[in-house]
Design a protein around this motif. Structure first.
Motif, short mmCIF file in Angstrom:
data_model
loop_
_atom_site.label_atom_id
_atom_site.label_comp_id
_atom_site.label_asym_id
_atom_site.label_seq_id
_atom_site.Cartn_x
_atom_site.Cartn_y
_atom_site.Cartn_z
N LEU A 181 32.42 61.15 27.65
CA LEU A 181 33.12 60.48 28.74
C LEU A 181 33.24 61.40 29.95
O LEU A 181 33.17 62.63 29.82
CB LEU A 181 34.55 60.10 28.31
CG LEU A 181 34.73 59.32 27.01
CD1 LEU A 181 36.21 59.29 26.63
CD2 LEU A 181 34.20 57.91 27.17
N VAL A 182 33.46 60.79 31.11
CA VAL A 182 33.88 61.53 32.30
C VAL A 182 35.25 60.98 32.69
O VAL A 182 35.39 59.79 32.99
CB VAL A 182 32.88 61.36 33.47
CG1 VAL A 182 33.45 62.01 34.73
CG2 VAL A 182 31.54 61.97 33.11
N ILE A 183 36.26 61.84 32.67
CA ILE A 183 37.64 61.43 32.96
C ILE A 183 38.14 62.17 34.18
O ILE A 183 37.98 63.39 34.30
CB ILE A 183 38.56 61.71 31.76
CG1 ILE A 183 38.14 60.88 30.54
CG2 ILE A 183 40.01 61.41 32.12
CD1 ILE A 183 38.99 61.13 29.31
N THR A 184 38.74 61.42 35.09
CA THR A 184 39.35 62.00 36.28
C THR A 184 40.84 61.69 36.26
O THR A 184 41.24 60.54 36.09
CB THR A 184 38.72 61.45 37.57
OG1 THR A 184 37.34 61.80 37.60
CG2 THR A 184 39.42 62.00 38.79
N GLN A 185 41.66 62.72 36.42
CA GLN A 185 43.11 62.57 36.54
C GLN A 185 43.53 63.35 37.78
O GLN A 185 43.50 64.57 37.82
CB GLN A 185 43.82 63.11 35.30
CG GLN A 185 45.33 63.16 35.38
CD GLN A 185 46.00 61.83 35.17
OE1 GLN A 185 45.68 60.86 35.88
NE2 GLN A 185 46.93 61.74 34.23
N GLY A 186 43.89 62.60 38.84
CA GLY A 186 44.21 63.26 40.10
C GLY A 186 43.00 64.00 40.64
O GLY A 186 41.93 63.41 40.84
N GLN A 187 43.14 65.29 40.85
CA GLN A 187 42.04 66.10 41.38
C GLN A 187 41.20 66.74 40.28
O GLN A 187 40.28 67.49 40.56
CB GLN A 187 42.61 67.20 42.29
CG GLN A 187 43.39 66.68 43.48
CD GLN A 187 42.55 65.80 44.38
OE1 GLN A 187 41.43 66.17 44.74
NE2 GLN A 187 43.07 64.64 44.75
N GLN A 188 41.56 66.46 39.01
CA GLN A 188 40.86 67.07 37.89
C GLN A 188 39.83 66.09 37.31
O GLN A 188 40.17 64.96 36.98
CB GLN A 188 41.85 67.45 36.78
CG GLN A 188 43.02 68.29 37.24
CD GLN A 188 42.62 69.72 37.51
OE1 GLN A 188 41.78 70.28 36.80
NE2 GLN A 188 43.20 70.33 38.53
N THR A 189 38.59 66.54 37.19
CA THR A 189 37.54 65.75 36.55
C THR A 189 36.92 66.57 35.43
O THR A 189 36.53 67.72 35.64
CB THR A 189 36.45 65.34 37.56
OG1 THR A 189 37.03 64.51 38.57
CG2 THR A 189 35.35 64.56 36.86
N VAL A 190 36.86 65.98 34.23
CA VAL A 190 36.33 66.70 33.08
C VAL A 190 35.34 65.82 32.33
O VAL A 190 35.43 64.59 32.35
CB VAL A 190 37.45 67.13 32.10
CG1 VAL A 190 38.40 68.10 32.76
CG2 VAL A 190 38.21 65.92 31.58
N THR A 191 34.38 66.47 31.69
CA THR A 191 33.45 65.79 30.79
C THR A 191 33.94 66.01 29.37
O THR A 191 34.21 67.15 28.97
CB THR A 191 32.03 66.34 30.96
OG1 THR A 191 31.60 66.15 32.30
CG2 THR A 191 31.08 65.63 30.02
N VAL A 192 34.06 64.94 28.62
CA VAL A 192 34.66 65.00 27.29
C VAL A 192 33.59 64.81 26.23
O VAL A 192 32.90 63.79 26.21
CB VAL A 192 35.75 63.92 27.14
CG1 VAL A 192 36.45 64.07 25.79
CG2 VAL A 192 36.76 64.01 28.28
N ASP A 193 33.48 65.78 25.35
CA ASP A 193 32.50 65.74 24.25
C ASP A 193 33.17 65.16 23.01
O ASP A 193 34.15 65.72 22.51
CB ASP A 193 31.99 67.15 23.98
CG ASP A 193 30.96 67.18 22.85
OD1 ASP A 193 30.52 66.10 22.41
OD2 ASP A 193 30.62 68.30 22.41
#
Length: 650
Positions: A343-355
């Motif tokens: 997944l690609v998740i964005t929360q506010g200014q944070q964007t992370v790729t989730v394995d």
């Protein structure tokens, strides 16, 4: 004769002396009791004083001690609610001031510098509201729910630029007597609005039955879960009762029922676990039937009521309705899921790729999301068949998209996909079309232009279909122009594969703002791709979010954002006022309970007094009589004791 007479006289004298002594002792005891009653004012000072009354006295005394504790509880609860009431009043004033500032910055007369200065005021009000929300009384956070006893008082905390609530949804309660409890805190969700926003695409993951499926995870043939108890197993003409009370899983049930069949007819049949539940098989010429005794539902709850098999033909029971649990194996999902892409998740200014490639259970997925430390969690949705990803941070926009695969879509947690309703765009404001007119214009590199009417579209997929149709009607060859949901991340991606010197641009048509609402408003010039903005992000809807929106809109000189925030702040004010009214009702109930407690205490004290207190007039009169009685007894005893030796010898 004389000897016998002397002995008789000596015996009579001794007996008379003993009687006199007993009377003296009895009178002295009575005097001591009367004296104690006069000094204590109580008729009963020990159990032996009046055993028939003591039980009632002890019961009432115990109840009075309980009422003392209840009175202390009521006092603490009332003061806590009074503190909450005062804090909510301050919160209301803070929000009213913020709304006043918002209204003053709408329209003519406002400039960027003034709005930027006012954004600092709103930021201070945001901090003030957080402080108000963390109000404590006697070490208890009044808005923390039943998680209110926080040492640092922080049940609302600033987090990643937003505000997170770490209290609970249930209030602290206190014992107020009469076998009842009373709320005496106001949990933060009621006071300041919801602290959750979720993405749930209602995708049924169809968990399959396995031997490891716990009986607690099935809805059963009754839709009310497994009913522990006994059922009947019939092989041919022989019926036995089988107790399943100790079974924990479908495998347990299958094993117990198979053993019972074997005990009747060795090799006569078996019960196994299939994809939707239990399967009954009667081997050879044997017929196996499962049923409930009259008035019971154990077989029905397992989907086996009336299920019968013969001749080796398996008969499946009713679907037991397996639900997701944290321990559900991902391999048992009936829906195919791409766990490899992530997944690609964005929360506010944070964007992370989730394995998610190493996850094997639902709990693994949940732990992976929690470990991101973004204020997100993965829930099993109500009904037990779906997943939902939830944000618990106010003021931040969050989204869930793909990482080149279909993981988010497969799990039902994609925040912007073809099924996304157009009414959900822009935080629920939606896509607003020009009824009967076109809504956006598209210009391609080869000079082709066309416009699109989206009046009939209700979802993103339908909007894409209408755009494709308009491109085809304008003579654009398939593949020369495409619009699709982003393969990585979120939002729409438009691609122009034509060749020419014209700019590739998507603009609003006429007075419409649909291109902006879809996130596609852009002139890409010579580029071939327009990566649209995600206009389907989710965010928590509450007072903290609206203050953050207002602050940022003032800072960015965004009048539409200021207008939106001012409207939402009105709702926030109403919510806080409603929460204050609830606190008022709770406080009123406590006051009524306190008054009842006082009345009942007075009544019980009166009853206790009638049982326990001495009638001093009667006791003093009896004391005086006993004194006279003692004096007379002493005189009589003295006369008896005056007999001489000559009297004894006669």
């Amino acid at each position: 004769m004389s000897s016998i007479s002397s002995l008789s006289n000596r015996t009579s004298s001794l007996f008379s002396s003993q009687q006199a002594l007993d009377r003296l002792q009895q009178t002295q005891r009575s005097l001591a009791e009367a004296q104690e009653q006069i000094s204590t004012g109580q008729a009963i000072n020990r159990v032996s004083d009046d055993p028939s009354q003591v039980a009632s006295v002890l019961l009432i005394e115990r109840r009075l001690l309980e009422r003392e504790q209840e009175a202390r509880n009521l006092d603490l609860a009332s003061q806590t609610l009074n503190t909450a009431d005062q804090a909510l009043g301050e919160a209301t004033n803070t929000l009213i001031e913020a709304k006043t500032i918002a209204l003053s910055q709408i329209g003519v007369g406002s400039d960027a510098d003034t709005r930027n200065a006012q954004s600092l005021v709103i930021d201070a009000q945001l901090s003030s509201l957080v402080d108000i929300a963390n109000t404590q009384f006697n070490g208890v956070s009044v808005f923390g729910g039943n998680n209110g006893a926080q040492l640092d008082g922080q049940v609302f905390e600033k987090f990643l630029g937003g505000v997170r609530y770490i209290g609970t949804g249930s209030n602290l309660q206190t014992d107020v007597g009469a076998f009842s409890s009373q709320d005496f805190t106001s949990q933060g969700r009621t006071a300041f609005g919801l602290f959750e926003a979720e993405v749930n695409n209602n995708r049924d993951l169809d968990p399959q039955a396995t031997g490891a499926t716990p009986l607690s995870a099935i809805t059963g043939g009754t839709n009310s879960g497994f009913v522990p108890g006994s059922l009947n197993v019939t092989v041919n003409a022989t019926t036995v009762s089988v107790d399943l009370s100790e079974a924990d899983s479908l495998d347990d049930v299958a094993t117990i029922l198979t053993d019972s069949i074997t005990n009747i007819v060795p090799g006569g049949g078996a019960v196994t676990v299939g994809p939707v539940g239990l399967v009954v098989t009667g081997n050879g010429g044997n017929t196996v039937t499962i049923s409930d005794p009259p008035g019971t539902r154990t077989a029905q709850s397992l989907g086996l009521e009336g299920v019968s098999s013969t001749g080796g033909v398996p008969t499946a029971g009713v679907d037991v309705g397996v639900q997701l649990t944290p321990l559900t194996a991902l391999a048992s999902l009936g829906t195919a899921v791409d766990f490899a892409s992530g997944l690609v998740i964005t929360q506010g200014q944070q964007t992370v790729t989730v394995d998610l490639s190493t996850a094997t259970t639902i709990q693994d997925l949940q732990n992976t999301i929690a470990d991101l430390d973004l204020g997100l969690r993965l829930d099993i949705a109500e009904g037990g068949q779906e997943l939902a990803i939830v944000s618990t941070v106010a003021g931040l926009e969050f989204s869930v998209g793909e990482n080149g695969g279909s993981t988010a879509t497969d799990l039902g947690i994609h925040s912007f996909n073809g099924d996304t309703r157009l009414t959900d765009l822009r935080q629920g404001i939606g896509l607003i079309t020009q009824e009967g007119e076109d809504d956006l214009s598209i210009a391609l590199h080869d000079g082709t232009t066309f416009s699109v009417n989206l009046d009939t579209a209700t979802t993103v997929a339908e909007a894409i279909t209408l755009i494709d149709a308009a491109a085809g009607a304008a003579g654009v060859a398939p593949g020369d122009f495409t619009v699709a949901v982003a393969a990585t991340g979120t939002g729409l991606v438009a691609t122009d594969n034509t060749v020419g010197g014209s700019d590739f641009a998507i603009t609003n048509f006429g007075q419409s703002h649909v291109a902006e609402h879809l996130g596609l408003l852009e002139n890409a010039g010579a580029a071939t791709t327009i990566n649209g903005e995600d206009t389907a992000t989710r965010r928590v809807d509450n007072a903290f979010t609206d203050l953050i929106i207002l602050r940022d809109s003032l800072k960015n000189n965004d009048e539409s954002g200021i207008t939106l925030a001012s409207t939402q702040l009105e709702d926030d004010i109403d919510s806080v006022v409603s929460a204050r009214a609830i606190v008022g009702v709770q406080a009123q109930r406590l006051e009524e309970t306190r008054l009842r407690n006082e009345d009942q205490t007075l009544q019980e004290q009166s009853v206790l007094s009638s049982l326990k207190d001495a009638d001093l007039t009667e006791v003093i009169s009896r004391y005086q009589q006993l004194q006279l009685q003692l004096q007379a007894s002493l005189q009589t005893s003295a006369q008896i004791q005056q007999l001489s030796l000559l009297d004894f010898l006669r």
